[in-house]
Design a protein around this motif. Structure first.
Motif, mmCIF file in Angstrom:
data_model
loop_
_atom_site.group_PDB
_atom_site.id
_atom_site.type_symbol
_atom_site.label_atom_id
_atom_site.label_comp_id
_atom_site.label_asym_id
_atom_site.label_seq_id
_atom_site.Cartn_x
_atom_site.Cartn_y
_atom_site.Cartn_z
ATOM 1 N N ILE A 158 33.866 55.720 42.331
ATOM 2 C CA ILE A 158 34.857 54.932 43.073
ATOM 3 C C ILE A 158 34.963 53.540 42.447
ATOM 4 O O ILE A 158 33.947 52.916 42.143
ATOM 5 N N ILE A 159 36.198 53.084 42.227
ATOM 6 C CA ILE A 159 36.404 51.694 41.780
ATOM 7 C C ILE A 159 37.445 51.049 42.689
ATOM 8 O O ILE A 159 38.127 51.739 43.437
ATOM 9 N N GLU A 160 37.553 49.732 42.595
ATOM 10 C CA GLU A 160 38.589 49.089 43.407
ATOM 11 C C GLU A 160 39.575 48.281 42.583
ATOM 12 O O GLU A 160 39.294 47.878 41.461
ATOM 13 N N GLY A 161 40.729 48.085 43.180
ATOM 14 C CA GLY A 161 41.759 47.253 42.559
ATOM 15 C C GLY A 161 42.553 46.585 43.674
ATOM 16 O O GLY A 161 42.552 47.069 44.800
ATOM 17 N N VAL A 162 43.201 45.476 43.348
ATOM 18 C CA VAL A 162 43.953 44.729 44.367
ATOM 19 C C VAL A 162 45.307 44.327 43.802
ATOM 20 O O VAL A 162 45.408 44.011 42.611
ATOM 21 N N VAL A 163 46.331 44.345 44.645
ATOM 22 C CA VAL A 163 47.617 43.774 44.240
ATOM 23 C C VAL A 163 47.953 42.618 45.165
ATOM 24 O O VAL A 163 47.896 42.758 46.388
ATOM 25 N N MET A 164 48.274 41.482 44.562
ATOM 26 C CA MET A 164 48.654 40.301 45.344
ATOM 27 C C MET A 164 50.087 39.931 45.005
ATOM 28 O O MET A 164 50.507 40.051 43.853
ATOM 29 N N SER A 165 50.804 39.474 46.021
ATOM 30 C CA SER A 165 52.197 39.131 45.794
ATOM 31 C C SER A 165 52.343 37.610 45.733
ATOM 32 O O SER A 165 51.949 36.905 46.652
ATOM 33 N N TYR A 166 52.869 37.147 44.604
ATOM 34 C CA TYR A 166 53.112 35.708 44.438
ATOM 35 C C TYR A 166 54.595 35.497 44.177
ATOM 36 O O TYR A 166 55.323 36.460 43.933
ATOM 37 N N CYS A 190 44.747 42.962 40.210
ATOM 38 C CA CYS A 190 43.373 42.655 39.828
ATOM 39 C C CYS A 190 42.682 43.990 39.554
ATOM 40 O O CYS A 190 42.599 44.838 40.442
ATOM 41 N N LEU A 191 42.226 44.186 38.305
ATOM 42 C CA LEU A 191 41.723 45.496 37.897
ATOM 43 C C LEU A 191 40.217 45.480 37.657
ATOM 44 O O LEU A 191 39.645 44.475 37.243
ATOM 45 N N SER A 192 39.593 46.634 37.859
ATOM 46 C CA SER A 192 38.187 46.808 37.492
ATOM 47 C C SER A 192 38.089 47.252 36.045
ATOM 48 O O SER A 192 38.972 47.955 35.539
ATOM 49 N N SER A 193 37.007 46.841 35.380
ATOM 50 C CA SER A 193 36.793 47.253 33.987
ATOM 51 C C SER A 193 35.556 48.147 33.826
ATOM 52 O O SER A 193 35.352 48.733 32.776
#
Ligand code: SAH
Length: 345
Positions: A90-98, A105-108
């Motif tokens: 399992i990995i996580e990622g986030v999307v933010m709206s500007y 925001c990605l995991s490596s």
């Protein structure tokens, strides 16, 4: 035989691979466009002959990550994803709206081996590196889910991107390609805890991405208490590698500084930080630290944060305080994954 992941190959490498299959180079172009559009089945590549598709199928595959869970912040629309990889990690990622668009925001890596004591991503250690295609697929999956284009990338999810150097460099090539996702280097930020030899290696490559350094302390003594990497490289060596970077890439470096109550947030620390960064083309991003379940430390008080910022500004150091996004959905690095893993144990 391990199969070749078509999503992990930059255009030149895909061309070489396709040639080894005895096919013309322009086929690689077609395949690249299919996979970078999000096609997951070789059989759907309708402009390839059936014979070639069968041959390709035998030797290769296309990374396909799935959304395990997602959460949308009621405060600001930030969307957080837990992705399931093909080997069930399992990995996580986030999307933010500007204002300027969507930032992902990605995991490596799966987990992280750096061991920073305030960070939730590292509590279970490093499980493995991500392949370039798994980083690409985080973007493709988010875009498909949102029905909107992502315009900016920050490599600030779980993992230390410079520890996974080779795949991160392949990722940058792929994501930059105008025939693929087409996000320019200037819209990409890579954040590192400060792996000095890799910072120099990156400097020599002269890729115009934005570099962010997780500094979090004004001196070695404080830094070594929270960041094991500080035992390997002193702040002096780190800043020297930043100077080297700036000689080769005239692009402002960002220093991230997470403010922890009664630890690194005193006026004297701000003064020391200002001395350290004097004359460097840089910018400080102050981060009110996110308390995590596993560790006991607190966020600095608002007036301490303001005062810290004021001192740096007065000393001529460009400084901003990071706006908190997705505070209601555990959006800080690694927290959501830890909760998910705990719940599924
Ligand atoms: N490994 C890379 C990138 C991932 S972390 C790096 O260290 O830069 C992205 C940023 O979040 C880093 O600056 C990291 O130090 C910071 N961070 C980690 N845990 C945090 C927390 N609990 N509160 C605030 N920032 C945190």
């Amino acid at each position: 035989m391990t199969k070749v992941d078509l999503l992990s190959l930059p255009m030149e490498e895909l061309s070489l691979y396709i040639e080894t299959l005895g096919e013309k180079k322009f086929r690689a172009q077609q395949i690249f466009q299919w996979v970078q559009k999000g096609v997951k089945h070789i059989d759907d590549m309708s402009n390839l002959s059936k014979d070639f598709r069968e041959k390709l199928e035998e030797e290769s595959y296309i990374t396909n990550i799935k959304i395990a869970e997602s959460y949308t912040s009621k405060l600001d629309g930030t969307k957080k994803y837990l992705f399931l990889l093909e080997d069930n990690h399992i990995i996580e990622g986030v999307v933010m709206s500007y204002k300027h668009g969507l930032t992902a925001c990605l995991s490596s890596q799966v987990g992280c081996g750096m061991g920073c004591s305030f960070c939730a991503s590292t509590t279970r250690g490093l499980l493995r590196h991500l392949k370039a295609g798994e980083m690409i697929d985080q973007i493709l999956t988010m875009q498909a889910d949102l029905g909107e284009r992502i315009s900016n990338i920050v490599l600030m999810g779980s993992g230390e991107p410079l520890h996974n150097f080779k795949e991160v460099m392949a990722f940058l090539k792929i994501v930059n390609d105008p025939k693929g996702i087409n996000i320019g280097n200037r819209h990409i930020t890579l954040s590192t805890c400060g792996l000095v030899p890799e910072i120099k290696k990156l400097a020599d490559m002269q890729i115009p991405i934005n570099l962010a350094i997780s500094l979090h302390a004004p001196n070695d003594e404080i830094r070594r208490q929270t960041m094991p990497v500080a035992q390997r490289y002193s702040i002096k060596e780190l800043i020297d590698s930043c100077r080297y970077y700036l000689e080769r890439n005239n692009r402002r470096i960002t220093f991230e500084y997470a403010l922890i109550k009664d630890f690194n947030d005193k006026p004297a620390h701000a003064e020391e930080l200002a001395n350290l960064l004097k004359g460097l083309l840089c910018h400080v991003n102050l981060i009110p630290v996110n308390p995590i379940d596993e560790k006991r430390f607190q966020r600095s008080k608002q007036d301490f944060i303001k005062n810290f910022e004021k001192i740096l500004l007065k000393r001529g150091v460009e400084t901003t305080v990071r706006r908190e996004m997705g505070a209601d959905i555990d959006a800080a690095c690694g927290q959501l994954r830890n909760r998910y893993l705990k719940d599924n144990e």
